[in-house]
Design a protein around this motif. Structure first.
Motif, mmCIF file in Angstrom:
data_model
loop_
_atom_site.group_PDB
_atom_site.id
_atom_site.type_symbol
_atom_site.label_atom_id
_atom_site.label_comp_id
_atom_site.label_asym_id
_atom_site.label_seq_id
_atom_site.Cartn_x
_atom_site.Cartn_y
_atom_site.Cartn_z
ATOM 1 N N VAL A 90 0.830 -1.219 0.000
ATOM 2 C CA VAL A 90 0.000 0.000 0.000
ATOM 3 C C VAL A 90 0.866 1.272 0.000
ATOM 4 O O VAL A 90 0.404 2.335 -0.398
ATOM 5 C CB VAL A 90 -1.000 0.068 1.196
ATOM 6 C CG1 VAL A 90 -2.046 -1.029 1.109
ATOM 7 C CG2 VAL A 90 -0.292 0.054 2.534
ATOM 8 N N TYR A 91 2.141 1.145 0.409
ATOM 9 C CA TYR A 91 3.019 2.330 0.416
ATOM 10 C C TYR A 91 3.617 2.602 -0.967
ATOM 11 O O TYR A 91 4.179 3.676 -1.198
ATOM 12 C CB TYR A 91 4.163 2.153 1.417
ATOM 13 C CG TYR A 91 3.717 1.989 2.862
ATOM 14 C CD1 TYR A 91 3.104 3.041 3.537
ATOM 15 C CD2 TYR A 91 3.906 0.798 3.541
ATOM 16 C CE1 TYR A 91 2.697 2.894 4.857
ATOM 17 C CE2 TYR A 91 3.510 0.642 4.863
ATOM 18 C CZ TYR A 91 2.902 1.691 5.516
ATOM 19 O OH TYR A 91 2.505 1.544 6.818
ATOM 20 N N GLY A 92 3.553 1.582 -1.856
ATOM 21 C CA GLY A 92 4.122 1.747 -3.198
ATOM 22 C C GLY A 92 5.611 2.032 -3.123
ATOM 23 O O GLY A 92 6.316 1.522 -2.247
ATOM 24 N N ASN A 93 6.076 2.878 -4.040
ATOM 25 C CA ASN A 93 7.501 3.213 -4.083
ATOM 26 C C ASN A 93 7.762 4.340 -3.087
ATOM 27 O O ASN A 93 7.764 5.522 -3.443
ATOM 28 C CB ASN A 93 7.886 3.613 -5.507
ATOM 29 C CG ASN A 93 9.355 3.356 -5.766
ATOM 30 O OD1 ASN A 93 10.151 3.194 -4.823
ATOM 31 N ND2 ASN A 93 9.728 3.304 -7.024
ATOM 32 N N ALA A 94 7.958 3.962 -1.836
ATOM 33 C CA ALA A 94 8.034 4.958 -0.754
ATOM 34 C C ALA A 94 9.189 5.938 -0.984
ATOM 35 O O ALA A 94 10.263 5.547 -1.441
ATOM 36 C CB ALA A 94 8.206 4.248 0.571
ATOM 37 N N GLU A 95 8.907 7.208 -0.629
ATOM 38 C CA GLU A 95 9.962 8.209 -0.827
ATOM 39 C C GLU A 95 11.014 8.122 0.251
ATOM 40 O O GLU A 95 12.156 8.515 0.059
ATOM 41 C CB GLU A 95 9.338 9.614 -0.837
ATOM 42 C CG GLU A 95 8.776 9.974 -2.203
ATOM 43 C CD GLU A 95 7.482 10.761 -2.115
ATOM 44 O OE1 GLU A 95 7.346 11.555 -1.172
ATOM 45 O OE2 GLU A 95 6.615 10.548 -2.993
ATOM 46 N N GLN A 96 10.636 7.605 1.398
ATOM 47 C CA GLN A 96 11.560 7.588 2.528
ATOM 48 C C GLN A 96 11.458 6.292 3.310
ATOM 49 O O GLN A 96 10.358 5.784 3.527
ATOM 50 C CB GLN A 96 11.196 8.728 3.471
ATOM 51 C CG GLN A 96 12.287 9.769 3.567
ATOM 52 C CD GLN A 96 11.967 10.790 4.636
ATOM 53 O OE1 GLN A 96 10.811 11.067 4.910
ATOM 54 N NE2 GLN A 96 12.988 11.341 5.230
ATOM 55 N N CYS A 97 12.606 5.765 3.721
ATOM 56 C CA CYS A 97 12.627 4.602 4.608
ATOM 57 C C CYS A 97 13.353 4.993 5.891
ATOM 58 O O CYS A 97 14.264 5.822 5.832
ATOM 59 C CB CYS A 97 13.358 3.436 3.947
ATOM 60 S SG CYS A 97 12.370 2.584 2.718
ATOM 61 N N PRO A 98 13.010 4.442 7.047
ATOM 62 C CA PRO A 98 11.988 3.435 7.235
ATOM 63 C C PRO A 98 10.580 3.988 7.044
ATOM 64 O O PRO A 98 10.337 5.181 7.211
ATOM 65 C CB PRO A 98 12.206 2.984 8.682
ATOM 66 C CG PRO A 98 12.809 4.158 9.374
ATOM 67 C CD PRO A 98 13.650 4.840 8.342
ATOM 68 N N ILE A 99 9.670 3.067 6.717
ATOM 69 C CA ILE A 99 8.287 3.431 6.441
ATOM 70 C C ILE A 99 7.473 3.309 7.729
ATOM 71 O O ILE A 99 7.466 2.254 8.365
ATOM 72 C CB ILE A 99 7.717 2.491 5.366
ATOM 73 C CG1 ILE A 99 8.498 2.658 4.053
ATOM 74 C CG2 ILE A 99 6.234 2.725 5.157
ATOM 75 C CD1 ILE A 99 8.132 1.650 2.980
ATOM 76 N N THR A 100 6.823 4.403 8.095
ATOM 77 C CA THR A 100 5.932 4.336 9.260
ATOM 78 C C THR A 100 4.494 4.205 8.758
ATOM 79 O O THR A 100 4.222 4.384 7.564
ATOM 80 C CB THR A 100 6.010 5.618 10.127
ATOM 81 O OG1 THR A 100 5.353 6.666 9.419
ATOM 82 C CG2 THR A 100 7.443 6.005 10.440
ATOM 83 N N GLU A 101 3.607 3.967 9.684
ATOM 84 C CA GLU A 101 2.186 3.827 9.324
ATOM 85 C C GLU A 101 1.638 5.142 8.781
ATOM 86 O O GLU A 101 0.602 5.145 8.111
ATOM 87 C CB GLU A 101 1.362 3.366 10.528
ATOM 88 C CG GLU A 101 1.606 1.928 10.963
ATOM 89 C CD GLU A 101 2.884 1.714 11.774
ATOM 90 O OE1 GLU A 101 3.623 2.686 12.019
ATOM 91 O OE2 GLU A 101 3.153 0.564 12.160
ATOM 92 N N GLU A 102 2.327 6.241 9.054
ATOM 93 C CA GLU A 102 1.855 7.544 8.559
ATOM 94 C C GLU A 102 2.447 7.896 7.193
ATOM 95 O O GLU A 102 2.119 8.923 6.618
ATOM 96 C CB GLU A 102 2.215 8.665 9.550
ATOM 97 C CG GLU A 102 1.227 8.813 10.705
ATOM 98 C CD GLU A 102 1.279 7.629 11.654
ATOM 99 O OE1 GLU A 102 2.408 7.260 12.046
ATOM 100 O OE2 GLU A 102 0.222 7.042 11.960
ATOM 101 N N SER A 103 3.354 7.076 6.692
ATOM 102 C CA SER A 103 3.945 7.363 5.375
ATOM 103 C C SER A 103 2.833 7.397 4.327
ATOM 104 O O SER A 103 1.808 6.722 4.482
ATOM 105 C CB SER A 103 4.970 6.288 5.005
ATOM 106 O OG SER A 103 6.037 6.293 5.917
ATOM 107 N N PRO A 104 3.042 8.179 3.246
ATOM 108 C CA PRO A 104 1.985 8.290 2.230
ATOM 109 C C PRO A 104 1.657 6.938 1.598
ATOM 110 O O PRO A 104 2.531 6.099 1.420
ATOM 111 C CB PRO A 104 2.605 9.213 1.170
ATOM 112 C CG PRO A 104 3.794 9.829 1.803
ATOM 113 C CD PRO A 104 4.229 8.981 2.940
#
Ligand code: NAD
Ligand code: UFG
Length: 375
Positions: free
Chosen positions: A134-148
């Motif tokens: 659901v986060y797709g290609n995240a812009e930033q890691c680590p990914i939190t539950e609030e990430s886009p």
């Protein structure tokens, strides 16, 4: 063993699948009774025999499709189910791009029907299998539950839409307690080597492909892309042992009552590149994995790894197994089961033969499945 105390009865959808089967083992160990359903679209009934052998307990299994409202209604009428862990669904990203309606119908429609039947029977405790997709290609890691959230394919969008549906449902009725678990990359197998991942055809995922190369079923691994902006040019993922993931479900189930709706990442918080995975697998197995770096696979995210802080804070859960252990257990499973589960395995009486609960469950006293078996 017979007990007069009622045990919690959990309905597991997608029960014979990879993650559900490992979760059922732990539920049985923790004293839950389990009713499992699966339409066997991507798994074999032999899994139930392995569960029985490993746990020395039986579950009720029915070959039911979650879109079959009547069959679901009957299950909730017959068995004293008080919570559901919902794993059933299709999960192949590429297939979801080619045939999106298959995914919207099975994952979305199936979940809608399940929720309606649950509501009808007043069962409002649910743990749902979501995904870090659901986060797709995240812009930033680590990914939190609030990430886009930006799922990049129809499969991911079914998870995203279901999450919205669950959140709306919980907001509309405080009796619902729902947790969506966003898994990162589940791999590994039961430490016994008796249960594991059994993909049909050519594996889509990295670890099953590697183990099939190691055992000689495939000539070499194709590494999808060697020019990513990472240290060694290959993609990074947060691989999590399936038994750690299973434990996360028990923790989520047990903390449901504090919540309306929650979303929780289940990952280790560490990322490994494809080449690191290959090297680790070679180290634990002693087998060299021939590989070739080829073009990137369309849709692959560069880097995906979790911030698992919320899981620790809310569930007191964290992953325990490292990558070596994940590779070791996946390899043991492959070695012991070169062809996966066999469809003709029947070392035990089937669970349908052992139980005929429609006739023996006593609803007025809510006798548990375990009690009825030994009664
Ligand atoms: P799996 O395919 O092994 O298990 C899913 C099970 O659901 C299968 O046994 C299949 O036969 C069953 N099923 C499918 N449609 C059904 C239906 N309509 N009615 C009844 N049963 C049905 O997959 P898994 O890896 O164990 O995944 C379990 C869940 O976790 C899925 O919802 C998946 O989307 C999610 N998930 C998996 C991963 C992963 O990488 N394995 C990652 C994130 C999320
Ligand atoms: N890879 C290869 N060669 C292969 C298979 C995979 O190089 O033969 C690479 C991929 O390009 C990726 C990494 O190995 O960089 C991991 O790939 P997987 O297919 O094992 O896993 P994904 O991260 O692509 O996706 C998986 C599931 C999704 C799920 C996601 C997050 O397929 O459904 O994990 O849980 F959403």
């Amino acid at each position: 063993m017979s007990t007069s105390q009622s045990r919690p009865v959990v309905l597991i959808t997608g029960a014979t699948g990879f993650i559900a089967s490992h979760t059922i083992i732990q539920l049985l160990e923790e004293g839950y009774d389990v009713v499992g359903i699966d339409n066997l679209a991507n798994s074999k009934k032999a899994v139930i025999n392995r569960i029985t052998a490993l746990s020395d307990r039986s579950i009720i299994f029915r070959p039911v499709d979650i879109r079959d409202e009547k069959a679901l209604d009957e299950l909730f009428t017959v068995y004293p189910i008080n919570s559901v862990i919902h794993f059933a669904g299709y999960k192949a990203v590429g297939e979801s791009v080619e045939d999106p309606m298959l995914y919207y119908s099975n994952n979305m429609k199936g979940t809608t029907i399940l929720l309606e039947v649950m509501a009808k029977h007043g069962v409002k405790n649910l743990v749902f299998s979501s995904s870090c997709t659901v986060y797709g290609n995240a812009e930033q890691c680590p990914i939190t539950e609030e990430s886009p959230l930006q799922p990049g394919n129809p499969y991911g969008r079914t998870k995203w839409m279901i999450e919205h549906m669950l959140s709306d449902l919980a907001a509309s009725d405080p009796e619902w307690h729902i947790t969506s678990l966003r898994y990162f990359n589940p791999i590994g197998a039961h430490p016994s080597g008796e249960m594991g991942e059994d993909p049909s055809g050519i594996p889509n995922n990295l670890i099953p492909y590697i183990t099939q190369v190691a055992i000689g079923k495939r000539e070499k691994l194709y590494v999808f892309g060697g020019d990513y902006p990472t240290e060694d040019g290959t993609c990074i993922r947060d691989y999590i042992h399936v038994c750690d993931l299973a434990a996360g479900h028990i923790a989520a189930l047990e903390s449901l009552h504090g919540n309306g709706y929650e979303v929780i990442n289940l990952g280790t918080g560490k990322g490994y590149s494809v080449l690191e995975v290959i090297r680790t697998f070679e180290k634990v197995s002693g087998v060299t994995i021939p590989y070739e770096i080829v073009d990137r696979r369309e849709g692959d995210a560069v880097e995906v790894w979790a911030d698992p802080t919320k899981a620790y804070k809310k569930l007191y859960w964290r992953a325990l197994f490292d990558l070596e252990r994940m590779c070791n257990d996946a390899w043991l499973w492959q070695l012991r089961n070169p062809e996966g589960y066999r469809s003709n395995e029947l070392p035990f009486a089937s669970s349908e033969d052992q139980f005929s609960l429609s006739t023996i469950i006593d609803h007025s006293t809510k006798i548990t499945l375990r009690d009825t078996k030994t009664a």
